[in-house]
Write a protein that holds these residues in place. Structure first.
Motif, mmCIF file in Angstrom:
data_model
loop_
_atom_site.group_PDB
_atom_site.id
_atom_site.type_symbol
_atom_site.label_atom_id
_atom_site.label_comp_id
_atom_site.label_asym_id
_atom_site.label_seq_id
_atom_site.Cartn_x
_atom_site.Cartn_y
_atom_site.Cartn_z
ATOM 1 N N TYR A 88 -4.906 -5.747 -0.982
ATOM 2 C CA TYR A 88 -4.766 -6.304 0.353
ATOM 3 C C TYR A 88 -5.455 -7.658 0.461
ATOM 4 O O TYR A 88 -4.929 -8.583 1.086
ATOM 5 C CB TYR A 88 -5.295 -5.351 1.434
ATOM 6 N N ALA A 139 -3.218 -10.177 -1.005
ATOM 7 C CA ALA A 139 -2.057 -10.329 -0.130
ATOM 8 C C ALA A 139 -2.417 -11.160 1.099
ATOM 9 O O ALA A 139 -1.673 -12.063 1.497
ATOM 10 C CB ALA A 139 -1.523 -8.957 0.282
ATOM 11 N N LEU A 145 3.631 -5.973 -0.197
ATOM 12 C CA LEU A 145 2.462 -5.165 -0.533
ATOM 13 C C LEU A 145 2.918 -3.742 -0.809
ATOM 14 O O LEU A 145 3.374 -3.044 0.095
ATOM 15 C CB LEU A 145 1.460 -5.201 0.625
ATOM 16 N N ASN A 199 -4.951 0.248 0.357
ATOM 17 C CA ASN A 199 -4.555 -0.958 1.098
ATOM 18 C C ASN A 199 -3.907 -0.637 2.441
ATOM 19 O O ASN A 199 -3.241 -1.476 3.019
ATOM 20 C CB ASN A 199 -3.657 -1.870 0.250
ATOM 21 N N ARG A 208 5.079 -4.428 3.970
ATOM 22 C CA ARG A 208 4.630 -3.219 3.266
ATOM 23 C C ARG A 208 5.842 -2.463 2.720
ATOM 24 O O ARG A 208 6.790 -2.193 3.442
ATOM 25 C CB ARG A 208 3.828 -2.319 4.187
#
Length: 192
Positions: free
Chosen positions: A140, A143, A155, A161, A171
């Motif tokens: 994370y 990202a 992600l 995360n 996501r």
């Protein structure tokens, strides 16, 4: 001409994000399960200081990375992405892992155009250099930093995360969702 430049992390992204648990649990005499890995810093997960975890990693890094399982559908989706796009692996692994990483990718028939082992989690400059359109990541913090600097980040969901949403971070629960996100957002391609 290839359409997109896609940067991809390796560990926890194309590989099983909890690949290290068996070796780590034996070494630290613990029984940590994937659901207990709620943060990226493994020293904190195992309740040891950073230096102790670094010693463990230096001693076992080749064993840890040599036979990692590939995430479900990762190869299939990477094969599809490779047809029309440039695939660049951008990893925090250090250069001592280069031969092992190349061998691993070849053994698993993972397509890619270039491999960059940075020895650091700082990936922004490489993303800029590669004119990255999408960065596929599991950290994370990575990202967030990439997204805050204008990059679109996919992600891949893990226990470590979750709970964080942000602009430019998409996501994905699995690699099929990675494909869907890139397909849906490719029309809005914006190179930083």
């Amino acid at each position: 001409m290839k359409q997109l430049n896609i940067c991809i992390d390796i560990d926890g992204t194309i590989t099983d994000p909890y690949y290290y648990l068996d070796i780590s649990n034996r070494y630290f005499n613990k029984n940590i399960t994937p659901k207990q890995v709620t943060q990226y810093s493994l020293d904190k997960v195992y309740g040891v200081d950073e230096e102790e975890f670094d010693l463990f990693y230096k001693k076992h890094k080749f064993d840890l990375h040599e036979n990692q399982a590939i995430r479900s559908d990762a190869k299939k989706i990477l094969d599809k992405l490779a047809v029309d796009n440039n695939l660049y692996f951008v990893s925090a692994r250090d250069n001592s892992m280069k031969l092992l990483t190349i061998t691993y990718l070849q053994k698993n028939k993972i397509p890619y155009d270039a491999l960059y082992l940075l020895g650091s989690h700082y990936k922004l400059e490489k993303a800029k250099e590669l004119s990255c359109d999408f960065f596929i990541e599991d950290s994370y913090d990575n990202a967030l930093y990439l997204a805050d600097n204008g990059f679109k980040v996919v992600l891949l969901d893990t226990y470590y995360n979750r709970g964080h949403e942000r602009d430019n971070i998409f996501r994905a629960q699995n690699w099929q969702e990675v494909w869907n996100i890139i397909e849906e957002n490719a029309l809005e391609k914006k190179v930083v």
